[in-house]
Design an enzyme around this catalytic site. Structure first.
Site, PDB file in Angstrom:
ATOM      1  N   CYS A  86      72.101  43.158  -3.217  1.00  0.00           N
ATOM      2  CA  CYS A  86      73.156  43.610  -2.339  1.00  0.00           C
ATOM      3  C   CYS A  86      74.343  42.452  -2.555  1.00  0.00           C
ATOM      4  O   CYS A  86      73.664  41.014  -2.704  1.00  0.00           O
ATOM      5  CB  CYS A  86      72.811  43.334  -0.952  1.00  0.00           C
ATOM      6  SG  CYS A  86      75.137  44.017  -0.125  1.00  0.00           S
ATOM      7  N   HIS A 119      70.949  50.166   3.771  1.00  0.00           N
ATOM      8  CA  HIS A 119      70.451  48.509   3.435  1.00  0.00           C
ATOM      9  C   HIS A 119      72.306  48.403   3.645  1.00  0.00           C
ATOM     10  O   HIS A 119      72.747  47.694   4.427  1.00  0.00           O
ATOM     11  CB  HIS A 119      70.723  48.364   2.339  1.00  0.00           C
ATOM     12  CG  HIS A 119      71.034  46.359   2.458  1.00  0.00           C
ATOM     13  ND1 HIS A 119      70.226  45.119   2.959  1.00  0.00           N
ATOM     14  CD2 HIS A 119      71.733  45.688   1.885  1.00  0.00           C
ATOM     15  CE1 HIS A 119      70.406  43.926   2.372  1.00  0.00           C
ATOM     16  NE2 HIS A 119      71.924  44.599   2.263  1.00  0.00           N
ATOM     17  N   GLU A 120      73.335  49.681   2.649  1.00  0.00           N
ATOM     18  CA  GLU A 120      74.421  48.916   3.146  1.00  0.00           C
ATOM     19  C   GLU A 120      75.534  49.843   4.392  1.00  0.00           C
ATOM     20  O   GLU A 120      75.936  48.774   4.562  1.00  0.00           O
ATOM     21  CB  GLU A 120      75.917  49.734   1.910  1.00  0.00           C
ATOM     22  CG  GLU A 120      75.115  48.874  -0.020  1.00  0.00           C
ATOM     23  CD  GLU A 120      75.512  47.058   0.247  1.00  0.00           C
ATOM     24  OE1 GLU A 120      76.314  47.210   1.123  1.00  0.00           O
ATOM     25  OE2 GLU A 120      74.755  46.715  -0.451  1.00  0.00           O
ATOM     26  N   HIS A 164      75.330  47.512   6.693  1.00  0.00           N
ATOM     27  CA  HIS A 164      76.690  45.802   7.068  1.00  0.00           C
ATOM     28  C   HIS A 164      77.788  46.688   7.368  1.00  0.00           C
ATOM     29  O   HIS A 164      78.766  45.964   8.023  1.00  0.00           O
ATOM     30  CB  HIS A 164      76.660  45.825   5.276  1.00  0.00           C
ATOM     31  CG  HIS A 164      76.109  44.978   4.798  1.00  0.00           C
ATOM     32  ND1 HIS A 164      75.556  43.946   5.601  1.00  0.00           N
ATOM     33  CD2 HIS A 164      75.393  44.695   3.960  1.00  0.00           C
ATOM     34  CE1 HIS A 164      74.691  43.019   4.459  1.00  0.00           C
ATOM     35  NE2 HIS A 164      74.795  43.483   3.268  1.00  0.00           N
ATOM     36  N   HIS A 201      72.296  40.139   7.019  1.00  0.00           N
ATOM     37  CA  HIS A 201      71.082  40.155   5.883  1.00  0.00           C
ATOM     38  C   HIS A 201      70.339  38.867   6.593  1.00  0.00           C
ATOM     39  O   HIS A 201      70.803  38.221   7.734  1.00  0.00           O
ATOM     40  CB  HIS A 201      70.755  38.703   4.479  1.00  0.00           C
ATOM     41  CG  HIS A 201      71.757  39.794   2.758  1.00  0.00           C
ATOM     42  ND1 HIS A 201      72.626  39.489   2.158  1.00  0.00           N
ATOM     43  CD2 HIS A 201      72.107  40.947   3.422  1.00  0.00           C
ATOM     44  CE1 HIS A 201      73.309  40.058   1.647  1.00  0.00           C
ATOM     45  NE2 HIS A 201      72.913  42.063   1.976  1.00  0.00           N
TER      46      HIS A 201
END
Length: 313
Positions: A118, A265-266, A269, A275
């Site tokens: 990332c 994952h994104e 965010h 992280h």
């Protein structure tokens, strides 16, 4: 379109790392053997220690700056020397990734450095000082712990019609993202709904190449896979140069990247998570090619519920 994609990948890799066979990269029939990762030149640093010099050291220092391990002032001359600051950055990096802390570029450290990842920082900065990540053991938040406001808990998302990738069909794209958003919605009181109205969507998803106007350029194959921004920004960008797939069983490319894994994952965010240093967590920074990782772990759930609370029973 595919040929232009190859051309971009080739030209960018030449800029980032030296010693790449551009003649092979310019072939429109790109083979697995011809594709070099964005950070292939780090191999030349294997075994390096304080006092050594290398052209690749300049690239490594900028890598560490990007991900929060090293501070480089504007206009500062970045040298080829493996200096004390670089050694400290390596130790911090090794600590965060659970590697043996030596301050040297051993093979295990270099392998980890070359792993696709990332684009967000590992070490967040609070008021100019690095906090909460050296030796971190769990989830982290963006500075100030931003989250979507209470009156914005029913979020819409849309795909940028001008920035797509031809290898993923619209149906597959919709299925993958619906699944990824559902995982997060299952553990917090936030909902997600796809909309066709891209300009007004809370979360805007697109695939881009190189420098694309947000100050965080992509770097080609097997480097930075994607990046997104803290709440309530809503931008979610993927590197269009990657070999994206929705099914690794039907894609034999050694460079194949599982779209759902990166999307999940994104979205973390987008919700405000930084992280995690727990390797099994969705919010761990790296994802090797040909790896599928889509299930939230306890660390991910605890982190996001710390921002939004849990779903009512």
């Amino acid at each position: 379109m595919e040929f232009m994609k190859v051309l971009f990948m080739a030209s960018f890799c030449v800029i980032v790392c030296e010693g790449i066979n551009t003649r092979e990269l310019f072939s429109p029939k790109l083979s697995n053997k011809s594709v070099e990762s964005a950070w292939e030149c780090f191999k030349n640093l294997t075994g390096a220690q304080r006092g050594d010099t290398s052209k690749a050291m300049i690239i490594l220092k900028h890598y560490f700056q990007k991900f929060g391990y090293l501070s480089i002032s504007d206009g500062e001359n970045v040298t080829e020397e493996f200096d004390e600051m670089t050694e400290s950055a390596i130790k911090m990096y090794q600590q965060n990734f659970g590697l043996k802390v030596t301050g040297k570029l051993d093979e295990q450290t270099v392998t980890q450095l070359m792993t696709p990842r990332c684009g967000r920082e590992d070490v967040m900065k609070f008021n100019g000082s690095k906090t909460g990540s050296y030796g971190m053991k769990h989830y982290t938040y963006f500075p100030g712990s931003p989250r979507w406001s209470v009156n914005r808990r029913h979020l819409t998302y849309a795909f940028d019609p001008d920035n797509e990738v031809p290898e993923i069909t619209q149906t597959d794209m919709q299925t993958v993202f619906a699944s990824a958003f559902h995982r997060w919605a299952a553990v917090i009181p936030v909902t997600f709904r796809e909309t066709d109205d891209f300009p007004s969507a809370d979360i805007k998803i697109g695939f881009f190449y190189g420098s694309h106007g947000d100050g965080y350029p992509f770097d080609g194959v097997l480097g930075i896979l994607a990046h997104s921004f803290a709440p309530e920004d809503g931008r979610l960008h993927f590197d269009g140069a990657e070999s994206w797939t929705v099914n690794l069983e039907y894609n034999s490319a050694m460079t194949a990247i599982d779209l759902e894994s990166v999307a999940t994952h994104e979205i973390g965010h987008i919700l405000g998570l930084g992280h995690s240093s727990i390797k099994e967590a969705i919010m761990y920074p790296t994802l090797p090619a040909r790896t599928r990782k889509i299930n939230l772990q306890n660390d991910d759930v605890r982190g996001v519920q710390g921002l939004y609370g849990s779903n009512p029973k």
